[in-house]
Design a protein around this motif. Sequence first.
Motif, short mmCIF file in Angstrom:
data_model
loop_
_atom_site.label_atom_id
_atom_site.label_comp_id
_atom_site.label_asym_id
_atom_site.label_seq_id
_atom_site.Cartn_x
_atom_site.Cartn_y
_atom_site.Cartn_z
N ILE A 1 0.87 -1.17 0.00
CA ILE A 1 0.00 0.00 0.00
C ILE A 1 0.91 1.23 0.00
O ILE A 1 1.80 1.34 0.83
CB ILE A 1 -0.91 0.03 1.24
CG1 ILE A 1 -1.83 -1.20 1.26
CG2 ILE A 1 -1.73 1.32 1.29
CD1 ILE A 1 -2.58 -1.38 2.57
N TYR A 2 0.68 2.13 -0.95
CA TYR A 2 1.47 3.36 -1.07
C TYR A 2 0.55 4.54 -0.79
O TYR A 2 -0.43 4.76 -1.50
CB TYR A 2 2.02 3.50 -2.49
CG TYR A 2 2.85 2.34 -2.95
CD1 TYR A 2 4.24 2.35 -2.81
CD2 TYR A 2 2.27 1.22 -3.54
CE1 TYR A 2 5.02 1.29 -3.24
CE2 TYR A 2 3.04 0.15 -3.98
CZ TYR A 2 4.41 0.19 -3.82
OH TYR A 2 5.17 -0.86 -4.25
N THR A 3 0.87 5.30 0.26
CA THR A 3 0.11 6.49 0.60
C THR A 3 1.00 7.71 0.41
O THR A 3 2.11 7.75 0.93
CB THR A 3 -0.38 6.44 2.07
OG1 THR A 3 -1.07 5.20 2.28
CG2 THR A 3 -1.30 7.60 2.38
N ARG B 1 -4.97 5.84 -1.93
CA ARG B 1 -3.71 5.09 -2.01
C ARG B 1 -3.57 4.38 -3.35
O ARG B 1 -4.53 4.22 -4.09
CB ARG B 1 -3.68 4.06 -0.90
CG ARG B 1 -4.80 3.04 -1.05
CD ARG B 1 -4.94 2.16 0.14
NE ARG B 1 -5.98 1.16 -0.09
CZ ARG B 1 -6.23 0.19 0.73
NH1 ARG B 1 -5.52 0.05 1.83
NH2 ARG B 1 -7.18 -0.66 0.46
N THR C 1 -2.16 0.59 -4.76
CA THR C 1 -1.81 -0.76 -4.32
C THR C 1 -1.25 -1.53 -5.50
O THR C 1 -1.61 -1.29 -6.65
CB THR C 1 -3.02 -1.54 -3.75
OG1 THR C 1 -4.04 -1.63 -4.75
CG2 THR C 1 -3.58 -0.86 -2.51
#
Length: 190
Positions: free
Chosen positions: A66-68, A83, A85
């Motif tokens: 997960i990239y926030t 986010r 993913t």
Amino acid sequence: MSKHWLLAAAACIVAPAQAAPDAWPALAPIRLHAGENSVPDIAGDGKAGTITLDWRENGNAWSYDIYTVKVGGSIATVNDKDRFTDSPHTGEDVITSVRFARGKRGGHTTTFALVAHRNWTESVPDPAPTTITLYALQRNDDGIGTPYAFAKIAERTTTRRYCHADMALKTELGFPLTKGYDGLPSIDGC
């Protein structure tokens, strides 16, 4: 394995890749580590930001990253989601890869996201055309929604079929493989 196969495989990884489409900016990869990664001037307007990389464990082949992305204290959205993913599946046959880079847009340096998605139909390991989408982080000036968002600025689907989304980024755009690349060293990752 023969010594010649290993040399040929290594050459595929370091050989020059096909040039990126002319309309795409030159991109410098952002190497991420687990947790929070600081990015100065993340959107090209002087504000610092972060890209946070977290792992969602499922106990099977369907875990994912997960990239926030935050600018200041505000989460930047993409397609009305908070986010990005990926979908690494077993690691040898990554379905969706998410990578970040810095580059210029509109005269300013900003952050870009590249999402490569293999469009498989029968079986995950099978070679499949891959759609590569390029997003640019920008300020949302219309006053509706979050202050910053990733806007889709380019998309293309490959004619070559790939078994690994990261190899599609390498072959099609010259984007370097991740340090943990676990696919085959061939031009299509098969």
